[in-house]
Design a protein around this motif. Structure first.
Motif, PDB file in Angstrom:
ATOM      1  N   ASP A   8      47.687 -11.920  -5.285  1.00  0.00           N
ATOM      2  CA  ASP A   8      48.201 -13.236  -5.930  1.00  0.00           C
ATOM      3  C   ASP A   8      47.429 -14.325  -5.564  1.00  0.00           C
ATOM      4  N   GLN A   9      46.332 -14.458  -6.830  1.00  0.00           N
ATOM      5  CA  GLN A   9      45.358 -15.578  -6.788  1.00  0.00           C
ATOM      6  C   GLN A   9      45.684 -16.859  -7.310  1.00  0.00           C
ATOM      7  N   LEU A  10      45.417 -18.039  -6.848  1.00  0.00           N
ATOM      8  CA  LEU A  10      45.740 -19.208  -7.574  1.00  0.00           C
ATOM      9  C   LEU A  10      45.018 -19.395  -8.733  1.00  0.00           C
ATOM     10  N   ILE A  11      45.470 -19.699  -9.778  1.00  0.00           N
ATOM     11  CA  ILE A  11      45.031 -20.253 -10.984  1.00  0.00           C
ATOM     12  C   ILE A  11      43.959 -21.181 -11.141  1.00  0.00           C
ATOM     13  N   ASP A  12      44.524 -22.322 -10.196  1.00  0.00           N
ATOM     14  CA  ASP A  12      43.728 -23.425  -9.983  1.00  0.00           C
ATOM     15  C   ASP A  12      43.622 -24.106  -8.592  1.00  0.00           C
TER      16      ASP A  12
ATOM     17  N   LEU B  75      32.001 -22.015 -11.045  1.00  0.00           N
ATOM     18  CA  LEU B  75      31.508 -21.368  -9.734  1.00  0.00           C
ATOM     19  C   LEU B  75      32.444 -21.423  -8.638  1.00  0.00           C
ATOM     20  N   GLN B  76      32.704 -23.017  -8.618  1.00  0.00           N
ATOM     21  CA  GLN B  76      33.767 -23.273  -7.420  1.00  0.00           C
ATOM     22  C   GLN B  76      34.964 -22.573  -7.454  1.00  0.00           C
ATOM     23  N   GLN B  77      35.665 -22.421  -8.520  1.00  0.00           N
ATOM     24  CA  GLN B  77      36.956 -21.725  -8.614  1.00  0.00           C
ATOM     25  C   GLN B  77      36.790 -20.173  -8.100  1.00  0.00           C
ATOM     26  N   SER B  78      35.533 -19.656  -8.717  1.00  0.00           N
ATOM     27  CA  SER B  78      35.215 -18.367  -8.318  1.00  0.00           C
ATOM     28  C   SER B  78      35.081 -18.421  -6.614  1.00  0.00           C
ATOM     29  N   ILE B  79      34.219 -19.346  -6.159  1.00  0.00           N
ATOM     30  CA  ILE B  79      33.850 -19.332  -4.674  1.00  0.00           C
ATOM     31  C   ILE B  79      35.293 -19.642  -3.840  1.00  0.00           C
TER      32      ILE B  79
ATOM     33  N   VAL C 135      36.181  -4.218  -2.716  1.00  0.00           N
ATOM     34  CA  VAL C 135      35.648  -4.638  -4.087  1.00  0.00           C
ATOM     35  C   VAL C 135      36.737  -5.479  -4.528  1.00  0.00           C
ATOM     36  N   LEU C 136      36.483  -6.561  -5.128  1.00  0.00           N
ATOM     37  CA  LEU C 136      37.114  -7.661  -5.765  1.00  0.00           C
ATOM     38  C   LEU C 136      36.738  -7.928  -7.258  1.00  0.00           C
ATOM     39  N   GLU C 137      37.645  -8.132  -8.070  1.00  0.00           N
ATOM     40  CA  GLU C 137      37.158  -8.303  -9.201  1.00  0.00           C
ATOM     41  C   GLU C 137      37.245  -9.638  -9.386  1.00  0.00           C
ATOM     42  N   HIS C 138      36.049 -10.242 -10.311  1.00  0.00           N
ATOM     43  CA  HIS C 138      35.898 -11.913 -10.447  1.00  0.00           C
ATOM     44  C   HIS C 138      36.811 -12.311 -11.500  1.00  0.00           C
ATOM     45  N   ARG C 139      37.491 -13.476 -11.152  1.00  0.00           N
ATOM     46  CA  ARG C 139      38.059 -13.970 -12.268  1.00  0.00           C
ATOM     47  C   ARG C 139      37.625 -14.066 -13.856  1.00  0.00           C
ATOM     48  N   PHE C 140      38.522 -13.937 -14.529  1.00  0.00           N
ATOM     49  CA  PHE C 140      38.047 -13.789 -16.149  1.00  0.00           C
ATOM     50  C   PHE C 140      37.207 -12.772 -16.357  1.00  0.00           C
ATOM     51  N   PHE C 141      37.085 -11.586 -15.710  1.00  0.00           N
ATOM     52  CA  PHE C 141      36.158 -10.579 -16.069  1.00  0.00           C
ATOM     53  C   PHE C 141      37.438  -9.417 -15.851  1.00  0.00           C
ATOM     54  N   GLY C 142      37.102  -8.338 -16.740  1.00  0.00           N
ATOM     55  CA  GLY C 142      37.822  -7.162 -16.498  1.00  0.00           C
ATOM     56  C   GLY C 142      39.460  -7.503 -16.795  1.00  0.00           C
ATOM     57  N   LEU C 143      40.441  -6.885 -15.887  1.00  0.00           N
ATOM     58  CA  LEU C 143      41.795  -7.527 -15.931  1.00  0.00           C
ATOM     59  C   LEU C 143      42.430  -8.668 -15.261  1.00  0.00           C
TER      60      LEU C 143
END
Length: 490
Positions: free
Chosen positions: A35-39, A125-129, A100-108
């Motif tokens: 459960d990852q934060l949207i923002d 980049l900052q949200q991804s970090i 292995v973690l999928e990057h936000r807005f890639f894949g599903l």
């Protein structure tokens, strides 16, 4: 254009996964959700399901080896859990566990249900970090004691995810104990003409000579006023009906094929077939000087028409297929998820740029000078027409790359326990700390090793076995990480 992706690792999906104590573990391709934060600037916006994969087959109180493939559907990279990759090799040597973690807005792993420009505002980049930090600090790994592991975390990445490794360690200095960045283009840049330099330097000499002379001629004709000569070139390449000259000159697929090369690549590779088409005439290979303009132009055009146009365009009209000026094309308007090119181009248009254009006047060129960064900037407007317009241009046009370098260190990064591995034949080399003429020294705390490899070759064990210079980098890294980890204490 090729995504700057890490090489795929062929994992044995059906192979039983057995821990060191003999316990059968879930298959490598078992998908878990976090459960990852949207923002991260406003947690009240809620969470989304971020996919990850994990195994602890080698675990005996060792480190957590963390990896994201970056700009791809991560399911295709589950093999990075295993010891066919450097990640698994390091985990095996240090009794660790791999993630292995999928990057936000890639894949599903999408915070929002479509890839509109408005939704992609949360792809930075900052949200991804911040995703990585939140995951490391909050994940319950699916293993005994996985909610409170007393272990160092090591981030491994290649290509964009290698740069993200450097960015993350720079931005979050206490999050990872150590990092491994392979073929990492850490220096964002507006005009990345250097992409083609390692290709020019390392491709067969006769082939580069002929490509250069053809490109010089195309540039001369396209910048002139001889309509007949312009049409003849377009016809030669089967693009007689294509309206815009930068669309004709901007097709660089034969050169982009170089990024698919690896130490195990054989003579049948697409790039070698291209060079053979230009340089082998009636069973005889050209000298280092090539055959010259007349033969090379005709041969390149024939090869392009026979081997690429049909594959690229199928039954679609050529003019429509190659028209980058049609803002209504599905290529620009499809906002469905799991579209890596759309998500990656958002990052380019907003933060990294990396326009793969022609070199400065006077430098040898594999790409026509008709192709300039403005070619890519224009398409940013088409990709994300809901957010970019004449009053709100894409940041790519206004110093975005320089700002990213300032925020995340770029070439100036100096960090403890960050290992850089680069390849002489990697087209992304000129964005790495091993770029020509840069002279960044390798140090004990931030070692830099360079092999004869291609793009992120050192991440795959087989490539190290095929090329001793790649294998040597892998071995040096294993030894250095062993030393670093012996000094770790919580």
């Amino acid at each position: 254009m090729r995504l700057p992706s890490v090489p795929n690792a062929e994992e044995l999906m059906q192979r039983p996964v057995i821990s060191r104590n003999g316990t059968q573990l879930p298959p490598y391709n078992t998908t878990y959700y976090f459960d990852q934060l949207i923002d991260h600037n406003d947690p009240s916006k809620g969470t989304f399901k971020q996919r990850f994969w994990h195994t602890y087959e080698f675990y005996e109180s060792g480190p957590v080896i963390f990896f994201t493939p970056g700009e791809e559907n991560a399911f295709e990279y589950v093999g990075y859990l295993t010891n066919v990759t450097f990640n698994g090799l390091l985990s095996q040597a240090q009794n660790g566990t791999t993630v292995v973690l999928e990057h936000r807005f890639f894949g599903l792993s999408n915070p929002l249900p479509s890839l509109t420009g408005e939704n992609l505002r949360y792809l930075t980049l900052q949200q991804s970090i911040d995703d990585i930090e939140y995951f490391v600090n909050n994940v319950h790994l699916p293993m005994p004691g996985g909610d409170h592991l007393d272990a160092p975390w090591i981030m491994v990445g290649g290509s964009y995810s290698g740069a993200l490794t450097s960015y993350t360690m720079y931005n979050k200095p206490n999050l990872f104990y150590a990092g491994y960045a392979s073929s990492a283009p850490v220096q964002a840049m507006y005009d990345y003409w250097g992409y083609f330099e390692p290709i020019r330097q390392n491709m067969p000499r006769n082939c580069s000579a002929d490509v250069e002379v053809v490109i010089e001629y195309i540039t001369e004709v396209f910048e002139g006023n001889n309509a007949t000569a312009i049409q003849e070139i377009k016809n030669t390449f089967g693009m007689g009906s294509v309206q815009h000259l930068d669309d004709v000159a901007g097709v660089r697929s034969n050169l982009w094929d170089w990024q698919d090369m690896q130490p195990t690549t054989g003579p049948g590779a697409a790039f070698y077939q291209f060079c053979d088409a230009l340089e082998v005439k009636e069973g005889i290979s050209a000298s280092m000087d090539g055959w010259g303009l007349e033969h090379a132009l005709a041969a390149w055009g024939a090869y392009w028409k026979e081997s690429y146009l049909e594959t690229m365009c199928g039954t679609e009209d050529i003019a429509t297929c190659l028209d980058s000026y049609d803002s209504t094309a599905t290529y620009f308007t499809d906002t469905t998820i799991d579209n890596a090119y759309r998500s990656w181009n958002w990052i380019l248009c907003n933060e990294l740029s990396f326009s793969q254009s022609s070199p400065p006047p006077g430098d040898p060129a594999l790409v026509s000078r008709v192709v300039q960064p403005e070619y890519d900037i224009r398409q940013c407007y088409y990709w994300y027409s809901d957010v970019f317009n004449t009053t709100t241009p894409p940041p790519m046009a206004d110093g975005a790359a320089a700002l990213s370098d300032q925020r995340y260190g770029g070439w100036n990064v100096s960090l403890d326990r960050l290992f850089f591995a680069n390849g002489k034949r990697d087209p992304w080399r000129e964005g790495t700390v091993s770029a020509d003429g840069l002279g960044i020294p390798s140090t004990v705390s931030q070692p830099i090793f360079v092999s004869d490899g291609f793009h992120a070759s050192d991440l795959i064990v087989d490539f190290g076995e095929a090329d001793p210079s790649v294998g040597a980098v892998q071995q040096h890294a294993l030894e250095i990480f062993s030393t670093w980890l012996s000094d770790w204490s919580n």
